[in-house]
Design a protein around this motif. Structure first.
Motif, PDB file in Angstrom:
ATOM      1  N   PHE A 262      12.250  -9.652   9.807  1.00  0.00           N
ATOM      2  CA  PHE A 262      11.302  -8.832   9.053  1.00  0.00           C
ATOM      3  C   PHE A 262       9.895  -9.186   9.507  1.00  0.00           C
ATOM      4  N   PRO A 263       9.085  -8.188   9.904  1.00  0.00           N
ATOM      5  CA  PRO A 263       7.769  -8.491  10.469  1.00  0.00           C
ATOM      6  C   PRO A 263       6.666  -8.670   9.445  1.00  0.00           C
ATOM      7  N   GLY A 264       6.993  -8.599   8.151  1.00  0.00           N
ATOM      8  CA  GLY A 264       5.980  -8.518   7.112  1.00  0.00           C
ATOM      9  C   GLY A 264       5.158  -9.771   6.918  1.00  0.00           C
ATOM     10  N   LEU A 265       4.206  -9.678   6.001  1.00  0.00           N
ATOM     11  CA  LEU A 265       3.324 -10.786   5.675  1.00  0.00           C
ATOM     12  C   LEU A 265       4.120 -11.965   5.128  1.00  0.00           C
ATOM     13  N   ALA A 266       3.675 -13.172   5.474  1.00  0.00           N
ATOM     14  CA  ALA A 266       4.380 -14.368   5.013  1.00  0.00           C
ATOM     15  C   ALA A 266       4.240 -14.546   3.503  1.00  0.00           C
ATOM     16  N   SER A 267       3.071 -14.232   2.956  1.00  0.00           N
ATOM     17  CA  SER A 267       2.836 -14.394   1.523  1.00  0.00           C
ATOM     18  C   SER A 267       2.141 -13.158   0.962  1.00  0.00           C
ATOM     19  N   PRO A 268       2.852 -12.053   0.848  1.00  0.00           N
ATOM     20  CA  PRO A 268       2.218 -10.836   0.321  1.00  0.00           C
ATOM     21  C   PRO A 268       1.925 -10.963  -1.163  1.00  0.00           C
ATOM     22  N   GLY A 269       0.833 -10.335  -1.590  1.00  0.00           N
ATOM     23  CA  GLY A 269       0.533 -10.300  -3.009  1.00  0.00           C
ATOM     24  C   GLY A 269       1.043  -9.030  -3.660  1.00  0.00           C
ATOM     25  N   SER A 270       1.167  -7.964  -2.856  1.00  0.00           N
ATOM     26  CA  SER A 270       1.604  -6.668  -3.374  1.00  0.00           C
ATOM     27  C   SER A 270       2.430  -5.956  -2.328  1.00  0.00           C
ATOM     28  N   GLN A 271       3.413  -5.198  -2.789  1.00  0.00           N
ATOM     29  CA  GLN A 271       4.215  -4.362  -1.891  1.00  0.00           C
ATOM     30  C   GLN A 271       4.538  -3.045  -2.586  1.00  0.00           C
ATOM     31  N   ILE A 272       4.678  -1.993  -1.777  1.00  0.00           N
ATOM     32  CA  ILE A 272       5.077  -0.696  -2.310  1.00  0.00           C
ATOM     33  C   ILE A 272       5.957   0.001  -1.291  1.00  0.00           C
ATOM     34  N   ALA A 273       7.027   0.619  -1.753  1.00  0.00           N
ATOM     35  CA  ALA A 273       7.948   1.360  -0.892  1.00  0.00           C
ATOM     36  C   ALA A 273       8.163   2.731  -1.499  1.00  0.00           C
ATOM     37  N   LEU A 274       8.013   3.777  -0.671  1.00  0.00           N
ATOM     38  CA  LEU A 274       8.103   5.155  -1.165  1.00  0.00           C
ATOM     39  C   LEU A 274       9.109   5.939  -0.343  1.00  0.00           C
ATOM     40  N   PRO A 275      10.024   6.649  -0.997  1.00  0.00           N
ATOM     41  CA  PRO A 275      11.026   7.426  -0.263  1.00  0.00           C
ATOM     42  C   PRO A 275      10.380   8.553   0.538  1.00  0.00           C
ATOM     43  N   ILE A 276      10.831   8.705   1.763  1.00  0.00           N
ATOM     44  CA  ILE A 276      10.537   9.879   2.578  1.00  0.00           C
ATOM     45  C   ILE A 276      11.760  10.763   2.429  1.00  0.00           C
ATOM     46  N   ALA A 277      11.635  11.845   1.669  1.00  0.00           N
ATOM     47  CA  ALA A 277      12.838  12.569   1.266  1.00  0.00           C
ATOM     48  C   ALA A 277      12.585  14.067   1.212  1.00  0.00           C
ATOM     49  N   ILE A 278      13.685  14.803   1.349  1.00  0.00           N
ATOM     50  CA  ILE A 278      13.719  16.235   1.069  1.00  0.00           C
ATOM     51  C   ILE A 278      14.675  16.419  -0.104  1.00  0.00           C
ATOM     52  N   GLY A 279      14.133  16.735  -1.268  1.00  0.00           N
ATOM     53  CA  GLY A 279      14.977  16.838  -2.452  1.00  0.00           C
ATOM     54  C   GLY A 279      15.610  15.499  -2.781  1.00  0.00           C
ATOM     55  N   LYS A 280      16.920  15.475  -2.881  1.00  0.00           N
ATOM     56  CA  LYS A 280      17.632  14.254  -3.224  1.00  0.00           C
ATOM     57  C   LYS A 280      18.087  13.467  -2.002  1.00  0.00           C
ATOM     58  N   THR A 281      17.788  13.961  -0.803  1.00  0.00           N
ATOM     59  CA  THR A 281      18.221  13.297   0.421  1.00  0.00           C
ATOM     60  C   THR A 281      17.099  12.445   0.982  1.00  0.00           C
ATOM     61  N   VAL A 282      17.300  11.126   1.004  1.00  0.00           N
ATOM     62  CA  VAL A 282      16.309  10.196   1.539  1.00  0.00           C
ATOM     63  C   VAL A 282      16.535  10.043   3.037  1.00  0.00           C
ATOM     64  N   SER A 283      15.501  10.322   3.829  1.00  0.00           N
ATOM     65  CA  SER A 283      15.613  10.157   5.283  1.00  0.00           C
ATOM     66  C   SER A 283      14.905   8.913   5.770  1.00  0.00           C
ATOM     67  N   GLY A 284      14.041   8.314   4.936  1.00  0.00           N
ATOM     68  CA  GLY A 284      13.338   7.117   5.359  1.00  0.00           C
ATOM     69  C   GLY A 284      12.527   6.527   4.219  1.00  0.00           C
ATOM     70  N   ILE A 285      11.785   5.466   4.538  1.00  0.00           N
ATOM     71  CA  ILE A 285      10.939   4.774   3.569  1.00  0.00           C
ATOM     72  C   ILE A 285       9.584   4.504   4.207  1.00  0.00           C
ATOM     73  N   LEU A 286       8.518   4.820   3.477  1.00  0.00           N
ATOM     74  CA  LEU A 286       7.164   4.428   3.847  1.00  0.00           C
ATOM     75  C   LEU A 286       6.846   3.156   3.067  1.00  0.00           C
ATOM     76  N   PHE A 287       6.555   2.074   3.780  1.00  0.00           N
ATOM     77  CA  PHE A 287       6.363   0.762   3.159  1.00  0.00           C
ATOM     78  C   PHE A 287       4.967   0.246   3.480  1.00  0.00           C
ATOM     79  N   ALA A 288       4.305  -0.341   2.489  1.00  0.00           N
ATOM     80  CA  ALA A 288       2.993  -0.944   2.699  1.00  0.00           C
ATOM     81  C   ALA A 288       2.896  -2.216   1.874  1.00  0.00           C
ATOM     82  N   GLU A 289       2.054  -3.134   2.327  1.00  0.00           N
ATOM     83  CA  GLU A 289       1.867  -4.374   1.595  1.00  0.00           C
ATOM     84  C   GLU A 289       0.456  -4.904   1.839  1.00  0.00           C
ATOM     85  N   ALA A 290       0.040  -5.863   1.016  1.00  0.00           N
ATOM     86  CA  ALA A 290      -1.293  -6.445   1.127  1.00  0.00           C
ATOM     87  C   ALA A 290      -1.246  -7.874   0.618  1.00  0.00           C
TER      88      ALA A 290
END
Length: 456
Positions: A262-290
């Motif tokens: 996992f390439p993420g931050l060693a000590s993140p304070g916040s994270q958010i993950a949001l579905p990339i989807a069409i209706g009920k079908t999830v095709s991916g995730i947009l992830f961000a952290e700080a």
């Protein structure tokens, strides 16, 4: 209900300041307790965290009535919510979102292992009243997020292929939203896993990192098709090799599987993950952290959810355009130099170059098909269409994004700099570039171990 709207009080619902919950029993005897979380549901409802079966719980089930005091962490302005109990949910998107948030709150207060969500109690808001208090001056207004969404969508609307769309999306997050660390993962529906195809802001790209459905904020967001946001990070939602190491020591795994960290931050304070989807079908995730705690609030979640939804529509549109290519093929010139030894482990389709792990799964199967064709005929030019129609790859016709697999493969080859590259030459067409002779060997096992079954 008064003119005060719960949408304007969402900062008071972040859990920074604990809320006070008051109930009464059948005889009118009051009971007051602290509650970890009041969660925004919609304009008429909130959800309270159900953690313990105690006097408060018994009162709620008996009278269906509660009063909650919430406070703004920036101004300390307080409001009283008069609530009517509706139901308790013990699974589903709302429950998982509150569970993740509560885990972060518990970690922040040193209560990991103590605060455990048993259910999400849904309440109808009967009234909202301001509680007189010497409030602090409000903080400076944050830059509005709607212009950032509009600017991002206008830029992304010009993209003509998936590769460009993925990289530009993360660039827009940094330029317009001030989000420096982010990644996009695509769904492998058959394996119920996600794999990273683009990242920004990290020392190592982590392209190819995988997360299972239900694992961490990314996996839970995919499983439940709902945004998952944590303002105080907790070990409950961390990624890493610790679980695999523990399983191996316990004898549950004979060897560590081939994987990308996992390439993420060693000590993140916040994270958010949001579905990339069409209706009920999830095709991916947009992830961000700080690194900062509470970096992403309700407004950030709303804005990024709109952007993620737009990405879903664009990905589907670009996927439909993949089959517009012709299928011309060209023989390659004879190569010279130090040979490249490629190995395939059939159990998980993992490919190693000179005994160093590169990729696995569908992307590994694609690379092996290309290498076999190259070694057998010298061919270098291929089309997306022929890969999609190849029964040996077992690609689902509609649910698998072939272009994303090719992007993943191209980026992994670029990182390795092992003398093999993939270059896009036209819409739906690409070229395999091999700088040295290649030898192929297949094994029956997986993860770098197994019995040789073929040499090509």
């Amino acid at each position: 209900m008064s003119g005060i709207r719960i949408e304007n009080l969402r900062r008071s619902l972040e859990g920074v300041v604990a809320s006070v919950l008051a109930t009464c029993d059948g005889d009118g005897m009051p009971n007051v307790s602290m509650i970890s979380q009041v969660h925004y549901v919609d304009a008429d409802h909130v959800a309270l965290s159900y953690q313990f079966f105690n006097k408060t719980r018994r009162n709620l089930l008996l009278t269906k009535a509660a009063s909650v005091l919430i406070s703004d962490p920036a101004t300390m302005a307080s409001h009283r919510l008069e609530l009517e109990f509706v139901e308790t949910r013990t699974s589903g998107p709302l429950f998982e979102s509150m569970k993740a948030k509560l885990a972060g709150i518990a970690s922040h207060h040193g209560m990991e292992g103590v605060f455990r969500l048993l259910g999400a109690d849904i309440f109808r808001i009967r009234s909202i009243a301001e509680v007189p208090f010497l409030a602090l001056q409000p903080p400076p207004l944050e830059p509005p997020l709607l212009p950032a969404v509009r600017k991002s969508i206008c830029e992304l609307d010009t993209c003509t292929d998936l590769d460009e769309l993925l990289d530009l999306s993360l660039e827009c997050l940094e330029r317009h939203f001030g989000v420096s660390h982010s990644m996009i993962l695509m769904v492998d529906a058959k394996e119920r896993r996600l794999y990273t195809v683009a990242s920004r802001g990290y020392a190592k790209s982590g392209v190819g990192f995988e997360a299972a459905f239900g694992e961490g904020v990314i996996g839970v967001a995919a499983l439940e098709n709902t945004p998952i946001r944590i303002g105080h990070m907790t070990s409950d939602y961390r990624y890493g090799a610790a679980l695999a190491d523990t399983a191996q020591r316990a004898g549950l795994l004979s060897a560590r599987p081939a994987e990308i960290a996992f390439p993420g931050l060693a000590s993140p304070g916040s994270q958010i993950a949001l579905p990339i989807a069409i209706g009920k079908t999830v095709s991916g995730i947009l992830f961000a952290e700080a690194e900062e705690v509470m970096r992403f609030g309700y407004d950030d979640e709303d804005a990024l959810a709109v952007l993620a939804g737009y990405l879903g529509a664009m990905i589907e549109l670009l996927r439909e355009d993949e089959d517009d290519a012709s299928e011309d093929a060209q023989p390659a010139d004879t190569q010279s130099g130090t040979s490249i030894a490629a190995q395939l482990h059939q159990a998980d389709q993992s490919v190693f170059l000179d005994h160093n792990y590169l990729i696995k799964g569908v992307a590994g199967a694609i690379l092996w098909k290309l290498l076999r064709e190259y070694v057998s005929t010298g061919r270098t030019d291929f089309s997306n269409r022929e890969l999609r129609l190849d029964p040996g790859l077992r690609l689902p016709v509609h649910s698998e994004n072939l272009e994303a697999r090719l992007i993943l493969l191209r980026k992994r080859l670029e990182e390795r700099q092992a003398g093999i590259r993939i270059e896009k030459i036209a819409r739906g067409r690409f070229r395999l570039v091999v700088e040295s002779p290649v030898t192929l060997e297949e094994f029956a096992g997986s993860g770098g171990a197994g019995i040789p079954v073929a040499n090509i």
